[in-house]
Design a protein around this motif. Structure first.
Motif, PDB file in Angstrom:
ATOM      1  N   LEU A   1      41.880 -24.322 -20.975  1.00  0.00           N
ATOM      2  CA  LEU A   1      42.116 -23.091 -21.059  1.00  0.00           C
ATOM      3  C   LEU A   1      43.181 -22.386 -20.181  1.00  0.00           C
ATOM      4  O   LEU A   1      43.790 -21.564 -20.536  1.00  0.00           O
ATOM      5  CB  LEU A   1      40.738 -22.583 -20.729  1.00  0.00           C
ATOM      6  CG  LEU A   1      40.450 -20.809 -20.978  1.00  0.00           C
ATOM      7  CD1 LEU A   1      40.714 -20.545 -22.528  1.00  0.00           C
ATOM      8  CD2 LEU A   1      38.964 -20.601 -20.483  1.00  0.00           C
ATOM      9  N   ALA A   2      43.163 -22.781 -18.793  1.00  0.00           N
ATOM     10  CA  ALA A   2      44.452 -22.267 -17.914  1.00  0.00           C
ATOM     11  C   ALA A   2      45.702 -22.568 -18.590  1.00  0.00           C
ATOM     12  O   ALA A   2      46.749 -21.588 -18.471  1.00  0.00           O
ATOM     13  CB  ALA A   2      44.094 -22.747 -16.531  1.00  0.00           C
ATOM     14  N   THR A   3      45.762 -23.682 -19.122  1.00  0.00           N
ATOM     15  CA  THR A   3      47.170 -23.969 -19.565  1.00  0.00           C
ATOM     16  C   THR A   3      47.623 -23.265 -20.849  1.00  0.00           C
ATOM     17  O   THR A   3      48.677 -22.781 -20.883  1.00  0.00           O
ATOM     18  CB  THR A   3      47.112 -25.515 -19.954  1.00  0.00           C
ATOM     19  OG1 THR A   3      46.791 -26.416 -19.001  1.00  0.00           O
ATOM     20  CG2 THR A   3      48.412 -26.060 -20.256  1.00  0.00           C
ATOM     21  N   VAL A   4      46.542 -22.811 -21.655  1.00  0.00           N
ATOM     22  CA  VAL A   4      46.755 -22.038 -22.914  1.00  0.00           C
ATOM     23  C   VAL A   4      47.128 -20.501 -22.421  1.00  0.00           C
ATOM     24  O   VAL A   4      48.185 -20.144 -22.884  1.00  0.00           O
ATOM     25  CB  VAL A   4      45.545 -22.124 -23.786  1.00  0.00           C
ATOM     26  CG1 VAL A   4      45.777 -21.045 -25.139  1.00  0.00           C
ATOM     27  CG2 VAL A   4      45.329 -23.643 -24.554  1.00  0.00           C
ATOM     28  N   LEU A   5      46.447 -20.085 -21.396  1.00  0.00           N
ATOM     29  CA  LEU A   5      46.500 -18.669 -21.026  1.00  0.00           C
ATOM     30  C   LEU A   5      47.717 -18.529 -20.269  1.00  0.00           C
ATOM     31  O   LEU A   5      48.366 -17.473 -20.487  1.00  0.00           O
ATOM     32  CB  LEU A   5      45.336 -18.168 -20.237  1.00  0.00           C
ATOM     33  CG  LEU A   5      43.798 -17.935 -21.210  1.00  0.00           C
ATOM     34  CD1 LEU A   5      42.880 -17.872 -20.299  1.00  0.00           C
ATOM     35  CD2 LEU A   5      44.159 -17.349 -22.437  1.00  0.00           C
ATOM     36  N   ILE A   6      48.118 -19.618 -19.166  1.00  0.00           N
ATOM     37  CA  ILE A   6      49.213 -19.058 -18.292  1.00  0.00           C
ATOM     38  C   ILE A   6      50.181 -20.528 -18.414  1.00  0.00           C
ATOM     39  O   ILE A   6      49.545 -21.503 -17.674  1.00  0.00           O
ATOM     40  CB  ILE A   6      48.696 -19.013 -16.902  1.00  0.00           C
ATOM     41  CG1 ILE A   6      47.820 -17.843 -16.944  1.00  0.00           C
ATOM     42  CG2 ILE A   6      49.960 -18.794 -15.905  1.00  0.00           C
ATOM     43  CD1 ILE A   6      47.054 -17.739 -15.554  1.00  0.00           C
ATOM     44  N   PRO A   7      50.945 -20.611 -19.333  1.00  0.00           N
ATOM     45  CA  PRO A   7      51.899 -21.780 -19.677  1.00  0.00           C
ATOM     46  C   PRO A   7      52.373 -22.411 -18.255  1.00  0.00           C
ATOM     47  O   PRO A   7      52.581 -23.703 -18.163  1.00  0.00           O
ATOM     48  CB  PRO A   7      52.984 -21.340 -20.418  1.00  0.00           C
ATOM     49  CG  PRO A   7      52.547 -20.014 -21.031  1.00  0.00           C
ATOM     50  CD  PRO A   7      51.591 -19.459 -20.100  1.00  0.00           C
TER      51      PRO A   7
END
Length: 87
Positions: free
Chosen positions: A44-50
């Motif tokens: 989820l963190a990777t999707v929200l903040i590349p």
């Protein structure tokens, strides 16, 4: 009237762990639910903040390498009440 009681507690309770073997002396035990939550939060963190991908992608690759190189085991530990009975 129906009265519902708590189900009886099992004395032999099994705990499942995912064990990552680091070397001959050290290993990391983690519960599957915690591991799944950790990986989900990283995704989820990777999707929200590349830019977080700079930290999470190497972690994904390290987990994949550990699984492929057979450094990961699923272990059941049984907690039991061990009473020494003298005869």
């Amino acid at each position: 009237m129906i009265i519902l009681d708590k189900p009886p507690q099992l004395k032999n309770k099994s705990n499942k762990y995912i064990v990552f073997v680091l070397n001959d002396h050290y290993d990391v035990k983690i519960r599957p639910m915690i591991f799944g939550g950790f990986v989900s939060v990283m995704a989820l963190a990777t999707v929200l903040i590349p830019y977080i991908a700079l930290l999470t992608v190497p972690t994904y690759l390290a987990i994949l390498f550990a699984v492929v190189s057979e450094k990961v085991d699923i272990v059941n530990e049984v907690e039991s009440d061990s009473h020494n009975e003298s005869e």
